[in-house]
Enzyme design. Structure first.
Site, short mmCIF file in Angstrom:
data_model
loop_
_atom_site.label_atom_id
_atom_site.label_comp_id
_atom_site.label_asym_id
_atom_site.label_seq_id
_atom_site.Cartn_x
_atom_site.Cartn_y
_atom_site.Cartn_z
N SER A 1 30.80 36.17 101.48
CA SER A 1 29.99 35.46 102.48
C SER A 1 28.55 35.28 102.00
O SER A 1 27.96 34.21 102.18
CB SER A 1 30.02 36.19 103.83
OG SER A 1 29.71 37.56 103.68
N HIS B 1 38.25 39.66 102.98
CA HIS B 1 36.83 39.91 103.29
C HIS B 1 36.74 40.26 104.78
O HIS B 1 37.41 41.18 105.26
CB HIS B 1 36.03 38.67 102.86
CG HIS B 1 34.53 38.83 102.89
ND1 HIS B 1 33.89 40.04 102.88
CD2 HIS B 1 33.53 37.89 102.93
CE1 HIS B 1 32.57 39.84 102.90
NE2 HIS B 1 32.34 38.55 102.96
N HIS C 1 37.85 48.43 97.92
CA HIS C 1 36.59 47.67 97.86
C HIS C 1 36.33 47.25 96.42
O HIS C 1 36.69 47.96 95.48
CB HIS C 1 35.41 48.51 98.37
CG HIS C 1 34.25 47.66 98.78
ND1 HIS C 1 33.28 47.27 97.90
CD2 HIS C 1 33.94 47.09 99.98
CE1 HIS C 1 32.40 46.50 98.54
NE2 HIS C 1 32.78 46.37 99.80
N ARG D 1 29.48 52.71 106.16
CA ARG D 1 29.56 51.94 107.42
C ARG D 1 30.78 52.38 108.22
O ARG D 1 30.78 52.34 109.45
CB ARG D 1 29.62 50.43 107.12
CG ARG D 1 28.43 49.93 106.31
CD ARG D 1 28.62 48.51 105.83
NE ARG D 1 29.76 48.36 104.94
CZ ARG D 1 30.21 47.23 104.44
NH1 ARG D 1 29.59 46.09 104.74
NH2 ARG D 1 31.26 47.18 103.64
N ASP E 1 35.84 47.68 107.60
CA ASP E 1 36.76 47.01 108.51
C ASP E 1 37.87 47.91 109.04
O ASP E 1 38.57 47.56 109.99
CB ASP E 1 37.38 45.79 107.81
CG ASP E 1 36.32 44.77 107.44
OD1 ASP E 1 35.46 44.50 108.29
OD2 ASP E 1 36.33 44.28 106.30
N1 HAX Z 1 46.22 47.75 99.57
C1 HAX Z 1 47.08 47.42 98.57
N2 HAX Z 1 46.72 47.07 97.34
C2 HAX Z 1 45.40 47.07 97.08
C3 HAX Z 1 44.44 47.44 98.03
C4 HAX Z 1 44.90 47.77 99.33
N3 HAX Z 1 44.06 48.07 100.33
N4 HAX Z 1 43.22 47.34 97.48
C5 HAX Z 1 43.41 46.93 96.21
N5 HAX Z 1 44.73 46.76 95.98
C6 HAX Z 1 45.34 46.23 94.78
C7 HAX Z 1 44.82 44.82 94.51
O1 HAX Z 1 45.51 43.87 95.32
C8 HAX Z 1 45.09 44.68 93.04
O2 HAX Z 1 46.45 44.41 92.88
P1 HAX Z 1 46.97 43.47 91.65
O3 HAX Z 1 46.62 44.21 90.41
O4 HAX Z 1 48.43 43.34 91.91
O5 HAX Z 1 46.24 42.16 91.78
C9 HAX Z 1 44.81 46.08 92.53
O6 HAX Z 1 44.94 46.96 93.66
C10 HAX Z 1 43.43 46.27 91.94
O7 HAX Z 1 42.49 45.84 92.90
P2 HAX Z 1 41.03 46.49 92.95
O8 HAX Z 1 40.36 46.20 91.65
O9 HAX Z 1 41.10 47.88 93.41
O10 HAX Z 1 40.36 45.67 94.16
P3 HAX Z 1 39.63 44.27 94.09
O11 HAX Z 1 38.22 44.51 93.69
O12 HAX Z 1 40.40 43.28 93.31
O13 HAX Z 1 39.70 43.82 95.62
C11 HAX Z 1 39.64 44.19 97.95
C12 HAX Z 1 38.95 44.45 96.61
C13 HAX Z 1 38.71 44.66 99.06
C14 HAX Z 1 39.85 42.69 98.11
C15 HAX Z 1 40.97 44.95 97.99
O14 HAX Z 1 40.73 46.34 97.93
C16 HAX Z 1 41.79 44.64 99.22
O15 HAX Z 1 42.54 43.65 99.21
N6 HAX Z 1 41.68 45.46 100.31
C17 HAX Z 1 42.35 45.19 101.55
C18 HAX Z 1 41.65 44.08 102.33
C19 HAX Z 1 40.32 44.58 102.88
O16 HAX Z 1 40.22 45.62 103.50
N7 HAX Z 1 39.26 43.77 102.71
C20 HAX Z 1 37.92 44.09 103.22
C21 HAX Z 1 36.98 44.61 102.13
C22 HAX Z 1 35.59 44.92 102.64
C23 HAX Z 1 34.92 43.66 103.05
O17 HAX Z 1 34.61 42.76 102.30
N8 HAX Z 1 34.73 43.52 104.30
O18 HAX Z 1 34.32 42.36 104.81
#
Ligand code: HAX
Length: 431
Positions: free
Chosen positions: A239, A269, A316, A325, A371
């Protein structure tokens, strides 16, 4: 007075930027590996930020103040104990801690500017009431673009060195109007369009709660805490980065924030807050209500992972610890709703998910993010419509990303334009 303070700061910060560029413009900050290029630029230091910083081990600081400290020292509402969002806006914008009088000035300034033009309501009224509230929010913000002083003064030929000024005016106007737009969306989507007028005696956050129709002093306090906690998370998140990117083309605050809100609406996000509640409600529904056992929750968590989905609210891109938070919201829950059923599920997830994610072996950070907690607090006070939760996030996030826009114009940051490479050329480069 706030603007005068800002003028002084801008002079000082501009000099620092000029000095840095003069003395170090060829020094390296980061190099980009192929993994980073394919992997979403993780860890590449490529953005300046005036307002905040996320440390992987400690979490967010706003001008180097952490969340527990700011909860204590930022001014509170009368009889309240949560930080007023006007205070964090002042800190982000000026880099200085506000006094009670400074916060009062922001509250009064936003009151003066909060009237929303009728045509914005008409545009919102033309949208289906079951359109996602984030789409409505983005539309409402974009509709306000007609009011932009920045765009108007650009057409009139303003010097680029003065652009921060109409940006400041637009930001103040937009922040003042946002709770009204967001509450309007809530009432038209879920409360039969029975709208509630602003209360002239309330602060920005308290008024938002009032206009949503939740007449409960505890909820007003939660709203203030919520709007404080979600305001800013440095520049690289979707964002903030989107808002900055669009603004770097000298699009005004309305275009830029509307775009940033569209990014916040993604489930990886901001929409994760809605997804967390949807996930918990889905589990409860399948089990016929009540609090699930740990074994039942574990099974649902593994089912989610095994079906190729993420566990919302965990993980994250930068953090490697429990999000402060999250902890601040948990503290609120322990005080006001310790026996709440959904809070119990949220706490059980806190006990279970990190181990499961570690066993699953993919996520680099198994800990909860902001979240994972916010929805349960909303449900407790009757805001059960979880599709709306990201709008609350958006109103708060606007504080930080719009402040960053003022500073981007003040520092004269360039239009963003990284270089891309053909996939084939990448293959050749590393062959
Ligand atoms: N559940 C399952 N798998 C997860 C995971 C979770 N909560 N978090 C990470 N992973 C997976 C990723 O999908 C990725 O899988 P692939 O190798 O198959 O692509 C792997 O673990 C490595 O990811 P990472 O390096 O740990 O995480 P990223 O930096 O790529 O992504 C995310 C960060 C927040 C997008 C990710 O942890 C996620 O999808 N979390 C769940 C959604 C979420 O809670 N989002 C909110 C984040 C905070 C925010 O921005 N709030 O607004």
């Amino acid at each position: 007075m706030l603007k005068e303070k800002l003028i002084g700061k801008i002079g000082e910060v501009r000099e620092r930027v000029i000095r840095l560029m003069k003395e170090h413009s060829n020094d390296k900050m980061s190099e980009v590996s192929l993994a980073q290029l394919i992997g979403g630029m993780r860890g590449v230091k490529a953005l300046p930020c005036f307002t905040s910083n996320v440390d992987p081990e400690k979490g967010i600081t706003f001008h180097r103040y952490d969340i527990p400290t700011l909860c204590e020292i930022l001014p509170h509402a009368a009889n309240g104990e949560q930080p007023l969002p006007e205070g964090i806006f002042y800190l982000l914008l000026t880099g200085e801690l506000p006094t009670e009088a400074d916060v009062h000035e922001v509250t009064e300034e936003w009151k003066k500017r909060r009237t929303i033009p009728d045509y914005v309501y008409k545009i919102l009224d033309s949208l289906p009431t079951d359109m996602h509230p984030m789409t409505q929010l983005s539309t409402g913000i974009l509709a306000l673009q007609k009011e932009s002083l920045f765009s108007q003064q650009y057409r009139e030929g303003i010097s680029k060195y003065d652009l921060w000024d109409p940006m400041y005016e637009d930001v103040m106007n937009l922040l003042a109007k946002l709770p009204g737009i967001a509450a309007y969306i809530y009432r038209r989507s879920y409360k039969g369009n029975k709208q509630i007028s602003a209360d002239p005696n309330l602060d920005w956050g308290g008024n938002y709660a009032h206009m949503m129709g939740v007449e409960n002093d505890e909820y007003k306090e939660l709203m203030r805490l919520y709007l404080f906690l979600h305001c800013d998370h440095e520049t690289g998140n979707v964002s903030a980065h989107t808002t900055h990117l669009v603004g770097s083309a000298l699009s005004d605050a309305f275009y830029s924030l509307s775009a940033g809100i569209n990014g916040l609406a993604g489930p990886l996000h901001g929409l994760a807050n809605q997804e967390v509640l949807r996930w918990i409600m889905g589990v409860k529904e399948k089990l016929g209500g009540g609090v699930p056992t740990k074994e039942q929750l574990s099974k649902f968590l593994w089912d989610t992972l095994n079906s190729g989905q993420v566990i919302p609210g965990y993980g994250h891109a930068v953090l490697r610890v429990t999000d402060p938070r999250y902890t601040a919201q948990r503290k609120f829950a322990l005080k006001y709703l310790p026996d709440d059923e959904i809070f119990k599920v949220v706490s059980m997830l806190f006990d279970l998910v990190p181990d499961i994610l570690m066993e699953h072996g993919k996520a680099k950070n198994p800990w909860p993010n902001v979240d994972a907690h916010s929805g349960c607090l909303q449900v407790y006070y009757g805001v059960v419509e979880y599709d709306y939760y990201t709008v609350l996030f958006g109103v708060s996030r606007a504080i930080g990303v719009l402040t960053q826009l003022i500073w981007s114009r003040a520092m004269g940051l360039a239009i963003e334009r990284p270089k891309s490479v053909y996939l084939k050329d990448l293959e050749d480069m590393f062959a």
